[in-house]
Design a protein around this motif. Structure first.
Motif, PDB file in Angstrom:
ATOM      1  N   MET A   1       0.954  -1.343  -0.082  1.00  0.00           N
ATOM      2  CA  MET A   1      -0.104  -0.100   0.258  1.00  0.00           C
ATOM      3  C   MET A   1       0.903   1.090  -0.023  1.00  0.00           C
ATOM      4  SD  MET A   1      -2.956   1.190   2.700  1.00  0.00           S
ATOM      5  CE  MET A   1      -3.959  -0.100   2.469  1.00  0.00           C
ATOM      6  N   LYS A   2       0.651   2.080  -0.817  1.00  0.00           N
ATOM      7  CA  LYS A   2       1.250   3.527  -0.831  1.00  0.00           C
ATOM      8  C   LYS A   2       1.078   4.223   0.176  1.00  0.00           C
ATOM      9  CE  LYS A   2       1.280   3.657  -5.980  1.00  0.00           C
ATOM     10  NZ  LYS A   2       0.804   4.607  -7.080  1.00  0.00           N
ATOM     11  N   TRP A   3       2.145   5.167   0.631  1.00  0.00           N
ATOM     12  CA  TRP A   3       1.931   6.157   1.711  1.00  0.00           C
ATOM     13  C   TRP A   3       0.861   6.887   1.372  1.00  0.00           C
ATOM     14  CZ3 TRP A   3       2.886  11.191   1.418  1.00  0.00           C
ATOM     15  CH2 TRP A   3       3.423  11.435   0.298  1.00  0.00           C
ATOM     16  N   THR A   4       0.716   7.448   0.430  1.00  0.00           N
ATOM     17  CA  THR A   4      -0.524   8.373   0.175  1.00  0.00           C
ATOM     18  C   THR A   4      -2.034   7.844   0.220  1.00  0.00           C
ATOM     19  OG1 THR A   4      -0.478   7.864  -2.282  1.00  0.00           O
ATOM     20  CG2 THR A   4       0.820   9.908  -1.440  1.00  0.00           C
ATOM     21  N   SER A   5      -1.808   6.692   0.002  1.00  0.00           N
ATOM     22  CA  SER A   5      -3.405   5.759   0.375  1.00  0.00           C
ATOM     23  C   SER A   5      -3.238   5.599   1.762  1.00  0.00           C
ATOM     24  CB  SER A   5      -3.270   4.218  -0.457  1.00  0.00           C
ATOM     25  OG  SER A   5      -3.123   4.438  -1.482  1.00  0.00           O
ATOM     26  N   ILE A   6      -2.455   5.453   2.373  1.00  0.00           N
ATOM     27  CA  ILE A   6      -2.255   5.346   3.893  1.00  0.00           C
ATOM     28  C   ILE A   6      -2.776   6.481   4.667  1.00  0.00           C
ATOM     29  CG2 ILE A   6      -1.007   5.056   5.939  1.00  0.00           C
ATOM     30  CD1 ILE A   6       0.629   2.889   4.522  1.00  0.00           C
ATOM     31  N   ILE A   7      -2.344   7.885   4.073  1.00  0.00           N
ATOM     32  CA  ILE A   7      -2.788   8.885   4.664  1.00  0.00           C
ATOM     33  C   ILE A   7      -4.233   9.226   4.184  1.00  0.00           C
ATOM     34  CG2 ILE A   7      -2.360  11.285   4.204  1.00  0.00           C
ATOM     35  CD1 ILE A   7       0.424  10.954   3.893  1.00  0.00           C
ATOM     36  N   ALA A   8      -4.708   8.987   3.072  1.00  0.00           N
ATOM     37  CA  ALA A   8      -6.115   9.389   2.703  1.00  0.00           C
ATOM     38  C   ALA A   8      -7.073   8.287   3.310  1.00  0.00           C
ATOM     39  CB  ALA A   8      -6.224   8.990   1.272  1.00  0.00           C
ATOM     40  N   ILE A   9      -6.676   7.034   3.551  1.00  0.00           N
ATOM     41  CA  ILE A   9      -7.563   6.330   4.519  1.00  0.00           C
ATOM     42  C   ILE A   9      -7.606   6.586   5.743  1.00  0.00           C
ATOM     43  CG2 ILE A   9      -8.105   3.722   5.091  1.00  0.00           C
ATOM     44  CD1 ILE A   9      -6.916   3.004   2.277  1.00  0.00           C
TER      45      ILE A   9
END
Length: 90
Positions: A1-9
Protein backbone atom coordinates in the motif's frame (compact mmCIF):
# COMPACT_ATOMS: atom_id res chain seq x y z
CA UNK A 1 0.00 0.00 0.00
CA UNK A 2 1.33 3.41 -0.95
CA UNK A 3 1.92 5.98 1.78
CA UNK A 4 -0.48 8.40 0.05
CA UNK A 5 -3.22 5.76 0.28
CA UNK A 6 -2.41 5.24 3.96
CA UNK A 7 -2.78 8.98 4.64
CA UNK A 8 -6.05 9.23 2.68
CA UNK A 9 -7.61 6.18 4.36
CA UNK A 10 -6.46 7.33 7.79
CA UNK A 11 -8.01 10.76 7.14
CA UNK A 12 -11.31 9.08 6.30
CA UNK A 13 -11.14 7.06 9.52
CA UNK A 14 -10.33 10.24 11.47
CA UNK A 15 -13.32 12.16 10.11
CA UNK A 16 -15.60 9.20 10.79
CA UNK A 17 -14.23 8.90 14.32
CA UNK A 18 -14.65 12.65 14.93
CA UNK A 19 -18.34 12.46 14.05
CA UNK A 20 -18.73 9.34 16.18
CA UNK A 21 -17.20 10.84 19.34
CA UNK A 22 -18.56 14.38 18.99
CA UNK A 23 -21.80 13.91 20.96
CA UNK A 24 -20.22 12.14 23.95
CA UNK A 25 -19.70 14.30 27.04
CA UNK A 26 -21.38 17.39 25.61
CA UNK A 27 -24.01 19.00 27.86
CA UNK A 28 -26.52 21.79 27.25
CA UNK A 29 -26.75 24.95 29.33
CA UNK A 30 -29.84 23.58 31.09
CA UNK A 31 -28.00 20.38 32.06
CA UNK A 32 -25.04 22.33 33.43
CA UNK A 33 -27.16 25.01 35.10
CA UNK A 34 -25.47 27.93 33.35
CA UNK A 35 -27.18 30.96 31.86
CA UNK A 36 -27.99 30.91 28.14
CA UNK A 37 -26.75 33.56 25.75
CA UNK A 38 -29.61 35.54 24.16
CA UNK A 39 -30.61 33.83 20.91
CA UNK A 40 -28.92 30.55 21.86
CA UNK A 41 -30.69 27.36 20.78
CA UNK A 42 -31.84 25.22 23.71
CA UNK A 43 -29.87 22.27 22.35
CA UNK A 44 -26.59 24.16 21.86
CA UNK A 45 -23.65 22.69 23.79
CA UNK A 46 -22.37 24.73 26.72
CA UNK A 47 -19.14 22.79 27.25
CA UNK A 48 -17.94 22.12 23.69
CA UNK A 49 -14.22 21.28 23.76
CA UNK A 50 -12.71 20.67 20.29
CA UNK A 51 -9.35 19.57 21.71
CA UNK A 52 -11.01 16.73 23.63
CA UNK A 53 -12.87 15.66 20.49
CA UNK A 54 -9.66 15.71 18.45
CA UNK A 55 -7.83 13.55 20.99
CA UNK A 56 -10.68 11.05 21.21
CA UNK A 57 -11.04 10.96 17.42
CA UNK A 58 -7.30 10.41 16.98
CA UNK A 59 -7.24 7.52 19.45
CA UNK A 60 -10.29 5.87 17.87
CA UNK A 61 -9.03 6.39 14.32
CA UNK A 62 -5.63 4.87 15.18
CA UNK A 63 -7.38 1.78 16.55
CA UNK A 64 -9.75 1.49 13.58
CA UNK A 65 -7.01 2.10 11.02
CA UNK A 66 -4.78 -0.41 12.80
CA UNK A 67 -7.49 -3.04 12.45
CA UNK A 68 -8.03 -2.09 8.81
CA UNK A 69 -4.30 -2.29 8.02
CA UNK A 70 -3.90 -5.61 9.87
CA UNK A 71 -6.78 -6.98 7.80
CA UNK A 72 -5.15 -5.61 4.63
CA UNK A 73 -1.86 -7.33 5.41
CA UNK A 74 -3.25 -10.63 6.77
CA UNK A 75 -6.31 -10.97 4.47
CA UNK A 76 -8.67 -11.93 7.31
CA UNK A 77 -11.75 -10.66 5.49
CA UNK A 78 -11.61 -10.52 1.69
CA UNK A 79 -14.07 -9.41 -0.95
CA UNK A 80 -15.02 -13.06 -1.52
CA UNK A 81 -16.10 -13.28 2.12
CA UNK A 82 -18.46 -10.34 1.57
CA UNK A 83 -20.08 -11.79 -1.59
CA UNK A 84 -23.75 -12.36 -0.74
CA UNK A 85 -24.89 -13.15 -4.31
CA UNK A 86 -24.80 -16.97 -3.74
CA UNK A 87 -26.97 -16.52 -0.64
CA UNK A 88 -29.52 -14.60 -2.68
CA UNK A 89 -29.60 -17.21 -5.45
CA UNK A 90 -28.20 -14.83 -8.06
Amino acid sequence: MKWTSIIAIYALFWVLAAFLVMPFGVRTADELGVEKVPGQAPSAPANFNPRRIMVRATVLSVVLFGLYYANYVNHWITIEDLDIAPLLGV
